[in-house]
Design a protein around this motif. Structure first.
Motif, PDB file in Angstrom:
ATOM      1  N   GLN A  86     -27.138   1.631  -7.973  1.00 38.33           N
ATOM      2  CA  GLN A  86     -26.803   2.587  -9.031  1.00 38.33           C
ATOM      3  C   GLN A  86     -25.290   2.786  -9.116  1.00 38.33           C
ATOM      4  O   GLN A  86     -24.712   2.783 -10.207  1.00 38.33           O
ATOM      5  CB  GLN A  86     -27.493   3.927  -8.783  1.00 38.33           C
ATOM      6  N   LYS A  87     -24.656   2.931  -7.967  1.00 37.36           N
ATOM      7  CA  LYS A  87     -23.201   3.131  -7.970  1.00 37.36           C
ATOM      8  C   LYS A  87     -22.482   1.900  -8.512  1.00 37.36           C
ATOM      9  O   LYS A  87     -21.541   2.017  -9.284  1.00 37.36           O
ATOM     10  CB  LYS A  87     -22.718   3.430  -6.550  1.00 37.36           C
TER      11      LYS A  87
ATOM     12  N   PRO B  37     -29.627   3.670 -24.507  1.00 40.87           N
ATOM     13  CA  PRO B  37     -30.431   2.912 -23.538  1.00 40.87           C
ATOM     14  C   PRO B  37     -31.290   1.818 -24.166  1.00 40.87           C
ATOM     15  O   PRO B  37     -31.563   0.803 -23.525  1.00 40.87           O
ATOM     16  CB  PRO B  37     -31.318   3.984 -22.885  1.00 40.87           C
ATOM     17  N   ASP B  38     -31.720   2.026 -25.418  1.00 40.14           N
ATOM     18  CA  ASP B  38     -32.622   1.033 -26.010  1.00 40.14           C
ATOM     19  C   ASP B  38     -31.877  -0.095 -26.715  1.00 40.14           C
ATOM     20  O   ASP B  38     -32.490  -1.002 -27.264  1.00 40.14           O
ATOM     21  CB  ASP B  38     -33.574   1.722 -27.006  1.00 40.14           C
ATOM     22  N   SER B  39     -30.553  -0.078 -26.682  1.00 36.81           N
ATOM     23  CA  SER B  39     -29.779  -1.130 -27.358  1.00 36.81           C
ATOM     24  C   SER B  39     -29.648  -2.350 -26.443  1.00 36.81           C
ATOM     25  O   SER B  39     -29.765  -2.243 -25.217  1.00 36.81           O
ATOM     26  CB  SER B  39     -28.379  -0.615 -27.708  1.00 36.81           C
ATOM     27  N   PHE B  46     -26.646  -2.040 -17.990  1.00 36.79           N
ATOM     28  CA  PHE B  46     -27.427  -1.507 -16.866  1.00 36.79           C
ATOM     29  C   PHE B  46     -28.753  -2.257 -16.757  1.00 36.79           C
ATOM     30  O   PHE B  46     -29.798  -1.744 -17.157  1.00 36.79           O
ATOM     31  CB  PHE B  46     -27.673  -0.005 -17.066  1.00 36.79           C
ATOM     32  N   PRO B  47     -28.714  -3.481 -16.223  1.00 40.56           N
ATOM     33  CA  PRO B  47     -29.929  -4.294 -16.162  1.00 40.56           C
ATOM     34  C   PRO B  47     -30.920  -3.772 -15.124  1.00 40.56           C
ATOM     35  O   PRO B  47     -30.562  -3.004 -14.222  1.00 40.56           O
ATOM     36  CB  PRO B  47     -29.400  -5.676 -15.747  1.00 40.56           C
ATOM     37  N   HIS B  66     -31.520   5.551 -15.255  1.00 38.31           N
ATOM     38  CA  HIS B  66     -30.787   5.317 -16.503  1.00 38.31           C
ATOM     39  C   HIS B  66     -30.184   6.578 -17.111  1.00 38.31           C
ATOM     40  O   HIS B  66     -29.053   6.531 -17.616  1.00 38.31           O
ATOM     41  CB  HIS B  66     -31.683   4.599 -17.517  1.00 38.31           C
ATOM     42  N   PRO B  67     -30.897   7.704 -17.112  1.00 33.57           N
ATOM     43  CA  PRO B  67     -30.267   8.908 -17.685  1.00 33.57           C
ATOM     44  C   PRO B  67     -28.913   9.212 -17.046  1.00 33.57           C
ATOM     45  O   PRO B  67     -27.958   9.566 -17.740  1.00 33.57           O
ATOM     46  CB  PRO B  67     -31.295  10.017 -17.416  1.00 33.57           C
ATOM     47  N   ASP B  68     -28.820   9.049 -15.717  1.00 31.53           N
ATOM     48  CA  ASP B  68     -27.547   9.316 -15.040  1.00 31.53           C
ATOM     49  C   ASP B  68     -26.484   8.296 -15.417  1.00 31.53           C
ATOM     50  O   ASP B  68     -25.320   8.641 -15.622  1.00 31.53           O
ATOM     51  CB  ASP B  68     -27.736   9.285 -13.516  1.00 31.53           C
ATOM     52  N   LEU B  69     -26.878   7.030 -15.497  1.00 31.98           N
ATOM     53  CA  LEU B  69     -25.904   5.980 -15.823  1.00 31.98           C
ATOM     54  C   LEU B  69     -25.374   6.168 -17.239  1.00 31.98           C
ATOM     55  O   LEU B  69     -24.166   6.028 -17.482  1.00 31.98           O
ATOM     56  CB  LEU B  69     -26.534   4.593 -15.670  1.00 31.98           C
TER      57      LEU B  69
END
Lengths: 102, 169
Positions: A86-87, B37-39, B46-47, B66-69
């Motif tokens: 994640q990081k 996220p859906d693009s 972010f794979p 994903h929400p955090d990223l």
């Protein structure tokens, strides 16, 4: 004064009791994959920041990513490996997880 | 005279002498960084971390991580936008140039945003390894203009990386 035999027996018992939880769960690899857009210097910096690696070690790993297409940058228990992925993804590095071979 | 980079004692960076076209390019970033996220670009940035066969693990990852990223990316975009709003335009020998200040505490946000923007441009215009190795760059269409931007943003990102590396030493 205790005999050597008792001391040896005691130390063996202590060693048997210190089997860690980590030894029971299989280790996972954190992999960084090459991509042609990300700057090599940026990859090196990301590895230093995320793992606290030295510049030399980070450069070595970055070179492996660049020349081999991927590198194992850390190995250990799964939950921690996920946190590292994640990081690294937060640094836009292409990071994935693989079960480490036994 | 080209852009000049200075740092103060607090580690803040000042980029001065920026020509208008660099300023325009930076200002476009705030729109380009509206990545969902859906693009396709979102999925490239972010794979999934597990093999494709591990559908459940990857689905859990997308749900939890994903929400955090994407929030991190959105925050970087806001910091970029805020710093660009404070950009100062000045006259240097009859030419208008800009001065941009990046606080030390904003460095990671800028690195993050520049990296994401470069990836987004590369994904949108299918820029690959061979394109990145071209030594002579001619800007004659949208794709070659995008490649030029990837390189220019890389130049700025490299400046910031060098500042961060200095701080680590």
């Amino acid at each position: 004064m205790l005999s050597t035999g008792v001391l040896a027996s005691t130390s063996t018992e202590v060693e048997e009791q210190t089997v860690t939880k980590g030894a029971l769960s299989p280790p996972w690899h954190v992999i960084v994959h090459d991509d042609p857009i990300t700057l090599m210097s940026y990859v090196t910096l990301a590895l230093q920041k995320v793992f606290g690696y030295s510049l030399a070690k980070s450069n070595e790993l970055m070179t492996t990513v660049h020349t081999s297409g991927r590198a194992v940058v850390w190995t250990g228990e799964r939950e921690r490996a996920e946190i590292y992925v994640q990081k690294l993804q937060g640094w836009q590095l292409r990071a994935t997880l693989e079960l480490a071979p036994v | 005279m080209g852009p000049k980079v200075t740092r103060n004692g607090a580690g803040d960076i000042e980029l001065s002498g920026l020509p208008p076209w660099i300023v325009a390019m930076l200002r476009e970033l705030t729109d380009e960084l509206r990545i969902t996220p859906d693009s396709d670009i979102g999925q490239r940035l972010f794979p999934d971390p597990y093999d494709a066969e591990e559908e459940q693990e990857n689905a859990e990852w997308r749900r939890l991580v994903h929400p955090d990223l994407f929030a991190l990316l959105a925050s970087a975009r806001e910091i970029l936008a805020s710093d660009l709003e404070r950009l100062e335009i000045e006259d240097e020998d009859g030419e208008l140039v800009a001065r941009l200040c990046i606080q030390a505490s904003h460095m990671h946000a800028w690195l993050h945003a520049l990296g994401a923007a470069r990836q987004a441009l590369a994904a949108e215009h299918e820029i690959g390894a061979e394109d990145m190795e071209e030594e002579e760059l001619e800007v004659y269409d949208e794709r070659s203009a995008a490649l030029a931007r990837v390189h220019l943003l890389g130049w700025l990102q490299q400046l910031l990386v060098e500042c961060e590396v200095e701080d680590l030493e």
